[in-house]
Design a protein around this motif. Structure first.
Motif, PDB file in Angstrom:
ATOM      1  N   ARG A 128       6.288  -0.608  -2.996  1.00 14.35           N
ATOM      2  CA  ARG A 128       6.176  -0.544  -4.445  1.00 14.35           C
ATOM      3  C   ARG A 128       6.092  -1.910  -5.120  1.00 14.35           C
ATOM      4  NH1 ARG A 128       7.344   4.582  -6.399  1.00 14.35           N
ATOM      5  NH2 ARG A 128       6.770   6.063  -4.766  1.00 14.35           N
ATOM      6  N   THR A 146       0.833  -1.210   0.000  1.00 11.02           N
ATOM      7  CA  THR A 146       0.000   0.000   0.000  1.00 11.02           C
ATOM      8  C   THR A 146       0.864   1.255   0.000  1.00 11.02           C
ATOM      9  OG1 THR A 146      -0.083   0.232   2.407  1.00 11.02           O
ATOM     10  CG2 THR A 146      -1.677  -1.260   1.405  1.00 11.02           C
ATOM     11  N   TYR A 147       0.240   2.373  -0.385  1.00 13.22           N
ATOM     12  CA  TYR A 147       0.887   3.670  -0.299  1.00 13.22           C
ATOM     13  C   TYR A 147       1.062   4.099   1.155  1.00 13.22           C
ATOM     14  CZ  TYR A 147       0.724   4.842  -5.282  1.00 13.22           C
ATOM     15  OH  TYR A 147       0.946   4.878  -6.637  1.00 13.22           O
ATOM     16  N   GLU A 148       0.236   3.541   2.045  1.00 13.92           N
ATOM     17  CA  GLU A 148       0.292   3.914   3.462  1.00 13.92           C
ATOM     18  C   GLU A 148       1.362   3.152   4.231  1.00 13.92           C
ATOM     19  OE1 GLU A 148      -3.440   5.263   1.769  1.00 13.92           O
ATOM     20  OE2 GLU A 148      -2.439   3.317   1.757  1.00 13.92           O
ATOM     21  N   GLU A 149       2.299   2.519   3.525  1.00 16.13           N
ATOM     22  CA  GLU A 149       3.478   1.858   4.088  1.00 16.13           C
ATOM     23  C   GLU A 149       3.179   0.486   4.684  1.00 16.13           C
ATOM     24  OE1 GLU A 149       4.930   4.579   6.977  1.00 16.13           O
ATOM     25  OE2 GLU A 149       5.147   6.252   5.568  1.00 16.13           O
ATOM     26  N   SER A 151      -7.118   0.722  -7.011  1.00 10.47           N
ATOM     27  CA  SER A 151      -6.519   1.848  -6.294  1.00 10.47           C
ATOM     28  C   SER A 151      -7.396   2.351  -5.156  1.00 10.47           C
ATOM     29  CB  SER A 151      -6.236   2.988  -7.270  1.00 10.47           C
ATOM     30  OG  SER A 151      -7.444   3.384  -7.924  1.00 10.47           O
ATOM     31  N   SER A 159       6.051   4.239   0.957  1.00 10.70           N
ATOM     32  CA  SER A 159       5.115   3.367   0.244  1.00 10.70           C
ATOM     33  C   SER A 159       5.780   2.088  -0.236  1.00 10.70           C
ATOM     34  CB  SER A 159       4.525   4.111  -0.955  1.00 10.70           C
ATOM     35  OG  SER A 159       5.559   4.492  -1.852  1.00 10.70           O
ATOM     36  N   THR A 208      -1.023  -0.888  -4.112  1.00 12.57           N
ATOM     37  CA  THR A 208      -0.029  -0.663  -5.161  1.00 12.57           C
ATOM     38  C   THR A 208       0.377  -1.928  -5.905  1.00 12.57           C
ATOM     39  OG1 THR A 208       1.754  -0.926  -3.539  1.00 12.57           O
ATOM     40  CG2 THR A 208       0.936   1.313  -3.943  1.00 12.57           C
ATOM     41  N   ARG A 252      -4.748   2.548  -0.098  1.00 12.95           N
ATOM     42  CA  ARG A 252      -4.525   2.634  -1.544  1.00 12.95           C
ATOM     43  C   ARG A 252      -3.512   1.565  -1.927  1.00 12.95           C
ATOM     44  NH1 ARG A 252      -2.402   8.480  -2.056  1.00 12.95           N
ATOM     45  NH2 ARG A 252      -1.455   7.808  -0.077  1.00 12.95           N
TER      46      ARG A 252
END
Length: 374
Positions: A44, A13-16, A270, A42, A294, A292
């Protein structure tokens, strides 16, 4: 041992966060299995090989997890930029990673030692994706410099480079590369095109245009290709015919990644949705991760080792009573130094020294064990 589920979906996720969800074929449901917050930026990319799961992020680090013990196993810090891509070799011997500063690295699985580094694999341009051949002897990398590089993993050197600007209509939009199951063909996708290339011919065989941007791609078999789009639609392509056979609306927002396990298709969007489908495009399960998403990878059933008392955070160990020895009284030993012949020299006083024949045993303290992390 815990009875393994049908399969597990792991998403970055983008939220780590790194999130895991188990899919039950009996109940057709997705249940969260874990949530790891080890990255400082994040996530990837993710990759799976046997019992090891690897995740790369924008914090320049790669975390290795042991799925049997459900614990963090190792941390790789050999990159100095965002880790864009990860992939294990099929024989589980090496992990190959590429970063935004153009560095391509190979690490041996097990001792996690860095074996080979190409500092400027794409002349300093970012490495967008890497694909390792099933033989483990060949790898392809796609760079931001619009070039496709072939690497000889046996000799540890670059084989040749293809300039995609002269081969593709929209080379700058290409983002990913993926080998076909036959090991002869591979697909390049990005923008509104999917291109199927062949190693034997050294060029593309089929180029298929799409109305919407391609955001995800997956080989279902040697002839069928699963394609996710920016509008949330998923389509099935026939490579031989070069056209779309069927399509369905999977999500309300763009499809970020797709996965496959036997007859089950997994798609993530997404907006945080994770869905499981059958081959007839019927929705079997859905869950909202609240993040979100990824990337995604599918983990086959793995037996998880559990602790005997996972609920107890502190364990007290009772010590057996120790028999104490009887202590004898201290004896006094007189030490007399010789007198000097000279009468004027005074006689030194007697010195005494206490000698204990026994020692009092120390009391043993209770041991405390650290809480078990699940």
């Amino acid at each position: 041992m815990v009875k393994p589920p049908t399969f597990e979906v792991v998403a970055g996720t983008y939220e780590e966060f790194l999130l895991g969800y188990t899919f039950s074929s009996k109940e057709n449901s997705l249940t969260q299995s874990f949530a790891a917050h080890d990255h400082a930026a994040s996530v990837r990319c993710v990759a799976i090989s046997g019992q090891y799961l690897a995740s790369g992020g924008a914090d320049d680090r790669i975390f290795i997890y042991d799925l049997k013990t459900r614990k963090q196993h190792f941390t790789l810090t050999n990159h100095n930029s965002t880790v864009n891509c990860l992939e294990f070799t099929d024989n589980h011997s090496h992990l190959i990673s590429g970063s935004a500063d153009g560095v391509l690295a190979i690490v041996r699985v097990g001792n996690w030692q860095l074996e080979k580094v190409w500092e400027k694999a794409h002349k300093g341009a970012a490495i967008l994706d890497v694909a390792v051949h099933s033989s483990g002897k060949l790898a392809l990398t796609l760079g931001a410099d619009c070039s496709l590089c072939t690497w000889n993993l046996v000799k540890g050197r670059q084989a040749y480079v293809i300039n995609l600007r002269s081969k593709c209509k929209d080379a700058r939009s290409l983002e990913k590369i993926l080998w076909a199951p036959d090991g002869v063909r591979f697909v390049l996708y990005g923008g509104k095109y999917t291109e199927v290339w062949s190693v034997e011919s050294g060029g593309f065989l089929t180029q298929i245009g799409h109305k919407e941007k391609v955001t995800a791609c997956l080989w279902m078999d040697d002839e069928m290709l699963l394609v996710g789009h920016e509008n949330g639609e998923i389509s099935v392509l026939n490579i031989e015919e070069g056209k779309v056979i069927s399509s369905f609306q999977a999500h309300d927002s763009r499809v970020k990644s797709v996965g496959l396990f036997k007859k089950r298709i997994v798609s993530v969007s997404s907006n945080g949705e994770i869905k499981v489908w059958n081959r007839n495009h019927e929705e079997l399960a859905v869950v909202d991760s609240g993040c979100r998403l990824t990337c995604v990878c599918i983990v086959p059933p793995i037996e998880v080792k559990t602790e005997e008392n996972p609920e107890e955070s502190v364990v007290e160990i009772e010590l057996e009573p120790v028999e104490t020895k009887k202590i004898k009284k201290a004896q006094v030993v007189e030490i007399v130094e010789d007198e000097d012949e000279d009468e004027d020299t005074p006689v030194k006083k007697k010195k005494t020294k206490k000698v204990n024949e026994g020692q009092v045993p120390k009391k043993k303290k209770k041991k405390r064990l650290n809480p078990t992390r699940e």
